[in-house]
Design an enzyme around this catalytic site. Sequence first.
Site, short mmCIF file in Angstrom:
data_model
loop_
_atom_site.label_atom_id
_atom_site.label_comp_id
_atom_site.label_asym_id
_atom_site.label_seq_id
_atom_site.Cartn_x
_atom_site.Cartn_y
_atom_site.Cartn_z
N ARG A 261 0.70 -1.36 0.14
CA ARG A 261 0.00 -0.08 -0.08
C ARG A 261 1.09 1.21 -0.18
O ARG A 261 1.93 1.24 0.59
CB ARG A 261 -1.06 -0.10 1.30
N ARG A 276 1.73 0.50 10.17
CA ARG A 276 1.56 1.11 9.09
C ARG A 276 2.70 1.20 8.09
O ARG A 276 3.53 2.08 7.77
CB ARG A 276 1.01 2.73 8.98
N GLU A 348 -7.01 -1.16 14.98
CA GLU A 348 -7.82 -2.13 14.00
C GLU A 348 -6.59 -3.17 13.60
O GLU A 348 -5.53 -2.79 13.21
CB GLU A 348 -8.05 -1.15 12.63
N SER A 351 -10.78 -6.15 9.27
CA SER A 351 -11.89 -5.55 8.93
C SER A 351 -12.81 -6.55 8.19
O SER A 351 -12.17 -7.25 7.00
CB SER A 351 -11.40 -4.51 7.75
N ARG A 390 0.60 -6.54 12.58
CA ARG A 390 -0.16 -5.90 13.67
C ARG A 390 -0.26 -6.96 14.68
O ARG A 390 -0.50 -6.70 15.82
CB ARG A 390 -1.29 -5.13 13.09
#
Length: 425
Positions: A261, A276, A348, A351, A390
């Site tokens: 990403r 991130r 988070e 999802s 994560r």
Amino acid sequence: MLDPKYIRENIDEVKEALQKRKEDIDLDKFLELDQKRREYIAQSEKLKNRRNTVSQEIAKLKRQKQDADHLIKEMQEVSKTIKEYDEKLREVQSELNDFLLTIPNIPHSSVPVGETEDDNVVVRKWGEPTKFDFEPKAHWDIGEELGILDFATAAKVTGARFTFYKGLGARLERALVNFMLDLHTTEHGYEEVFPPFMVHRRSMIGTGQLPKFEEDAFKVQGTEYFLIPTAEVPVTNMYREQILDESQLPIKHVAYSACFRAEAGSAGRDTRGLIRQHQFNKVELVKFTKPEDSYDELEKLTNDAERVLQLLGLPYRVSLMCTGDLGFTAAKKYDIEVWMPSYGRYVEISSCSNFEDFQARRAEIRYRPADKGKVTYVHTLNGSGIAIGRTVAAILENYQQEDGSVVIPEKLVPYMGGINKINKL
RNA sequence: GGAGAAGUAGCGAAGUGGUCAUAACGCGCCGCACUCGAAAUGCGGUUGCCCGAAAGGGCACGUGGGUUCGAAUCCCACCUUCUCCGCCA
């Protein structure tokens, strides 16, 4: 993509739904284009009908060795006019299609109306935030002190937002991938898939990453390929332009992949640690279901992802995303958030979304009902099951000891070759 | 990367400018008949999209263009697969 017919016939409802999402989209422009499109189709088809009929007559005349020149002359004109209408139609059609691709999904009725993440609703919690009788450290400090994470070297070799995992850190990452894949295949009934990490534009459009979010994706220079931002893209597109049989549904896949990403627009946020990254690993769950089953399947899929955290003993909560925080493609979405001591809040880690037929329409994934009813779009769902990097961060932080070591969650020990603690060198 | 061949229904495959694309023929699948039941056999049914209130009409032979009154069929480009050669893990 929404059904153009549905928009046309339920224009007020669609407008209201888009407002709830805080989307400013001019649907009157859609109606106008749609109107034009249907006009051109009618005109062109009327002429085509004429052409088809007369062409038969010409054939008949020629067979009888009779003169057909006057008809041929007429048809030359007709064909020219058809070409003009088809050209106009093509333009309107493509404009209409481009427009449809930028309209987000309609939220499900059970989704709370809201503007920001503050309006999301916590639906359940598991475990309690970890308590320490010493000052806990952030995972980037723990990882560097243990010699298992190396951000500086990654910055030297590649750049910011990349990491080297070393020694037991690399092993931990690999252990988590295997642990999750085994869990979902053997206990939750998903079939494992190992997908390509690059896809072409059409696939990115199919799942909704393009055309709106091109700046978030990495494109491979000299090709038309994109690095996948999630395994959702290749796995969902496996069934593109296919008509499935009802007996095949639900299809459940689990896939490990690296994810890439660009993180455009997140400059300055989560700059430290594993939260991130431009590249991270993820185990993804993807489902294809009958429309009437998709909301039950969403609950199950979310539970399947939660199970990972339960088995690892990591405290988490599940939040239902409000209309303003739903993302472009989802009709309903749960976030699973893990307790992250360094952030002092839940972060988070998964999802889980139901896209209903939004992606299926873009990618043309349909099924044939067993009762020979009309071919229908499937519903697609997916969720992280779960993000690996994560999870490493959460384990390092929640399982850290006062002496700087990190205990390995019991379920993971077999995957670590029996190692139950990472000690300082 | 080079040379050659091929892409038509779930599968195999026919069709080489109009009379065969709701696509021959075969297999598969579904229903019915025959049967105590099954097999075999026989009969029937088995693509999708778009416009339209309907009647009806249009489109699709890998994809996109072109030639033609008319294209699965002729021409061009691209994609994919297969074979051989080269290169490579």
